[in-house]
Design an enzyme around this catalytic site. Structure first.
Site, short mmCIF file in Angstrom:
data_model
loop_
_atom_site.label_atom_id
_atom_site.label_comp_id
_atom_site.label_asym_id
_atom_site.label_seq_id
_atom_site.Cartn_x
_atom_site.Cartn_y
_atom_site.Cartn_z
N SER A 91 35.88 41.89 34.57
CA SER A 91 35.82 43.01 35.54
C SER A 91 35.77 42.57 37.01
O SER A 91 35.77 43.42 37.89
CB SER A 91 34.64 43.96 35.28
OG SER A 91 34.91 44.77 34.16
N ASN A 97 42.85 45.38 29.21
CA ASN A 97 42.70 46.83 29.44
C ASN A 97 42.70 47.52 28.08
O ASN A 97 42.96 46.88 27.06
CB ASN A 97 43.79 47.37 30.37
CG ASN A 97 45.18 47.12 29.80
OD1 ASN A 97 45.46 47.49 28.66
ND2 ASN A 97 46.02 46.45 30.57
N ASP A 116 44.53 38.48 31.98
CA ASP A 116 45.24 39.08 30.85
C ASP A 116 46.71 38.64 30.86
O ASP A 116 47.26 38.17 29.84
CB ASP A 116 45.12 40.62 31.00
CG ASP A 116 45.51 41.38 29.75
OD1 ASP A 116 45.72 40.72 28.72
OD2 ASP A 116 45.59 42.62 29.82
N TYR A 142 39.51 45.12 38.25
CA TYR A 142 38.57 46.22 38.00
C TYR A 142 37.47 46.34 39.06
O TYR A 142 36.65 47.26 39.01
CB TYR A 142 37.96 46.11 36.60
CG TYR A 142 38.87 46.63 35.50
CD1 TYR A 142 40.11 47.19 35.80
CD2 TYR A 142 38.51 46.58 34.16
CE1 TYR A 142 40.96 47.66 34.80
CE2 TYR A 142 39.33 47.06 33.16
CZ TYR A 142 40.58 47.59 33.48
OH TYR A 142 41.39 48.07 32.49
N GLY A 202 46.31 39.65 36.23
CA GLY A 202 45.12 38.80 36.21
C GLY A 202 45.09 37.84 35.04
O GLY A 202 46.13 37.30 34.61
N ILE A 258 41.55 29.34 32.34
CA ILE A 258 41.07 29.55 30.96
C ILE A 258 42.17 29.32 29.92
O ILE A 258 41.89 28.96 28.78
CB ILE A 258 40.43 30.97 30.83
CG1 ILE A 258 39.41 31.00 29.71
CG2 ILE A 258 41.49 32.04 30.64
CD1 ILE A 258 38.51 32.21 29.73
N1 AR6 Z 1 41.53 31.64 34.18
C1 AR6 Z 1 40.26 32.03 34.41
N2 AR6 Z 1 39.95 33.10 35.15
C2 AR6 Z 1 40.95 33.81 35.69
C3 AR6 Z 1 42.32 33.48 35.49
C4 AR6 Z 1 42.59 32.34 34.70
N3 AR6 Z 1 43.84 31.94 34.44
N4 AR6 Z 1 43.08 34.38 36.17
C5 AR6 Z 1 42.24 35.24 36.76
N5 AR6 Z 1 40.96 34.89 36.48
P1 AR6 Z 1 41.03 40.18 36.16
P2 AR6 Z 1 39.43 42.50 35.33
C6 AR6 Z 1 39.70 35.52 36.92
O1 AR6 Z 1 41.67 40.97 37.24
O2 AR6 Z 1 38.82 42.59 36.68
C7 AR6 Z 1 44.43 43.22 34.08
O3 AR6 Z 1 45.58 43.79 34.61
C8 AR6 Z 1 39.76 36.33 38.20
O4 AR6 Z 1 39.63 35.46 39.32
O5 AR6 Z 1 41.93 39.33 35.34
O6 AR6 Z 1 38.54 42.62 34.14
C9 AR6 Z 1 44.05 43.83 32.75
O7 AR6 Z 1 45.18 44.19 31.99
C10 AR6 Z 1 38.56 37.21 38.03
O8 AR6 Z 1 37.37 36.54 38.50
O9 AR6 Z 1 40.28 41.14 35.09
C11 AR6 Z 1 43.25 45.01 33.18
O10 AR6 Z 1 44.08 46.10 33.51
C12 AR6 Z 1 38.42 37.40 36.53
O11 AR6 Z 1 39.33 36.46 35.94
C13 AR6 Z 1 42.54 44.55 34.40
O12 AR6 Z 1 43.34 43.49 34.94
C14 AR6 Z 1 38.80 38.79 36.03
O13 AR6 Z 1 39.87 39.31 36.79
C15 AR6 Z 1 41.19 43.94 34.07
O14 AR6 Z 1 40.55 43.64 35.28
#
Ligand code: AR6
Length: 352
Positions: free
Chosen positions: A116, A23, A33, A120, A31, A10
Site C-alpha cells: 500500500s 489489486n 504488481d 495506494y 508498481g 523483490i
Molecule cells: N521490488 C520491491 N518493492 C517494489 C518494487 C520491486 N520491484 N516495485 C515497487 N516496489 P505499489 P500499492 C515498492 O504501488 O501501493 C498496482 O497497480 C514501492 O516502492 O506497487 O499496494 C496494483 O495493481 C512501494 O514501496 O503497491 C494495485 O492497483 C511498494 O512496493 C496498486 O498498485 C508498494 O507499491 C497497489 O498499490
C-alpha cells in the site's frame, strides 16, 4: 526466525515466497504488481484469472513461474483515505494472511514489499511501521524467515528528528575521537558506568582486536577497578575464563528469561542460538554478539564485557557502533527500532 530489512528488487529474490501488492482483480497492474507479472510471465496471469479476485486484507497464493521463488502470495492492501477508514486494520490483515498462507504452504522464507505504500498512497513511514509491527508480532510464535524489502530510498526513512539526533551523535563521537587522547576517549565512553570491562582499544579497528592485547588491557582495566570495587573485581577475575557462550547463558539465567525469549528479542534464529548454546567456544559475529547485548538490555559497560568475550569492542571509529551505543545510552532496547536506524544510515543490521 528473524526479520531482515533489505534493499532489493523483490522479483530477484529466491526465497520460498514473495508477496505481491496486488489489486482486487489479481490481474496485474503497475508498481510491484506489474514487475512481478512481467518477471513471472503469462503463466502467472493465467493462474490468477482462475482465482476470482481477492478482497482487501485477504491473500491468495499461486506458483512463481519464471520467478526465482516457488510461490507468489497476492494480497490487496487498503487504499489510503485519510486513515479513518480502517486502513491500518486492513493492512495488518494483509501481513497476517500472507504469513498464514506462507506457513500453510510449507515455506521457510517469505519476502514482503511495503504493501500500500506506492500507488495506494499509504504514508510510507506509517506503512513501514505497520509492516514491522505485524511481522514482529507474528515472529513471537511463527517460524519463518521474513524479509521486508525496501525498493527505493524514498520508500523508507526514520523520522527526521531521530535521524538528525543520531547524525549529531555520530558527529560528536567523531569529534571526541579525534580530539581526545585514547585514555580520555575510553573514560568518556564508559562515563558513569561502574564496571568498564571492555576497553575499546585505541586505534584498533572495531572488528577484530588482537585477543592477546585485549586480555592485557582487560586485566589492566580490572586492576584499575580494584581499588574502587574489590568485591566486583574478585567476581570478575573468577569469570575471566568464561566464554561468550557461557556468559550469554549466565546472563539469560540472571535476567530470568527463557532462551527463546532472548533469541527472538535478539532477532536471531533458533538454529544459530542452538549452535552457540552447544559450543562453549563459539565465536559469534559482532552484530550477533551486540544483538544479544541488546536483547538482554545490558548497559554499555556490560555490553562491552559481552562483546569482549567474542573478541570485539565498541569503537567510536565505527558508525555502526556509535548508532548502537546511541540507543543503549538512552535505554532503548528494541532491536527493530535500532535496525531501522542502522538501515537508514546504510549500516549492517543487528541479529543473525
Ligand atoms: N521490488 C520491491 N518493492 C517494489 C518494487 C520491486 N520491484 N516495485 C515497487 N516496489 P505499489 P500499492 C515498492 O504501488 O501501493 C498496482 O497497480 C514501492 O516502492 O506497487 O499496494 C496494483 O495493481 C512501494 O514501496 O503497491 C494495485 O492497483 C511498494 O512496493 C496498486 O498498485 C508498494 O507499491 C497497489 O498499490
Amino acid at each position: 526466525m528473524p526479520l531482515k530489512l533489505i534493499r532489493a528488487d523483490i522479483t530477484k529474490l529466491s526465497c520460498d515466497a514473495i508477496v505481491n501488492a496486488a489489486n482486487s482483480t489479481l490481474l496485474g497492474g503497475g508498481g510491484v504488481d506489474g514487475a512481478i507479472h512481467k518477471a513471472a510471465g503469462r503463466g502467472l496471469l493465467l493462474e490468477c484469472m482462475k482465482l476470482g479476485g481477492c478482497k482487501p486484507g485477504q491473500a491468495k497464493i499461486t506458483g512463481g513461474y519464471n520467478l526465482p521463488c516457488k510461490y507468489v502470495i497476492h494480497t490487496v492492501g487498503p487504499k489510503w483515505r485519510g486513515g479513518t477508514h480502517g486502513e491500518k486494520e486492513t493492512l495488518q490483515s494483509c501481513y497476517r494472511e500472507a504469513l498464514r498462507l506462507a506457513e500453510e504452504n510449507g515455506c521457510g522464507s517469505v519476502a514482503f514489499p511495503l504493501i500500500s505504500a506506492g500507488v495506494y498512497g499509504y504514508p510510507k513511514a506509517q506503512a513501514f511501521r505497520v509492516a514491522v509491527d505485524a511481522i514482529t508480532e507474528y515472529l513471537l510464535t511463527g517460524d519463518l524467515l521474513v524479509y521486508l524489502v525496501i525498493f527505493d530510498s524514498a520508500a523508507y526513512q526514520i523520522s527526521e528528528k531521530l535521524y538528525g539526533e543520531i547524525a549529531a551523535y555520530i558527529d560528536d563521537c567523531y569529534v571526541e575521537r579525534h580530539s581526545d587522547t585514547p585514555a580520555q576517549q575510553y573514560s568518556r565512553l564508559y562515563d558513569g558506568e561502574s564496571f568498564p570491562l571492555a576497553p575499546s582499544a585505541p586505534d584498533v579497528p572495531c572488528a577484530a582486536a588482537n585477543p592477546a592485547d585485549d586480555t592485557d588491557m582487560f586485566c589492566d582495566a580490572l586492576k584499575t577497578c580494584a581499588a574502587k570495587q574489590p568485591v566486583e573485581l574478585e567476581e570478575a577475575l573468577r569469570r575471566l575464563d568464561e566464554s561468550f557462550s557461557e556468559m550469554l547463558l549466565r546472563k539469560i539465567d540472571e535476567k530470568g528469561i527463557s532462551d527463546a525469549a532472548c533469541y527472538k528479542k535478539a532477532n536471531i534464529d533458533r538454529k544459530l542460538f542452538s549452535k552457540i548454546r552447544s559450543n562453549r567456544l563459539y565465536k559469534p559475529s559482532k552484530p550477533t554478539a551486540l544483538a544479544f547485548a541488546v536483547a538482554l538490555e545490558l548497559p554499555l559497560a556490560e555490553t562491552g564485557e559481552l562483546l569482549q568475550k567474542a573478541g570485539f569492542a565498541l569503537s567510536h571509529s565505527s558508525k555502526f557502533d556509535i548508532i548502537v551505543e546511541y540507543f543503549i545510552r538512552r535505554g532503548v532496547y528494541d532491536i527493530f527500532r535500532i535496525n531501522e536506524a542502522l538501515f537508514a544510515f546504510d549500516q549492517n543490521l543487528l541479529g543473525g
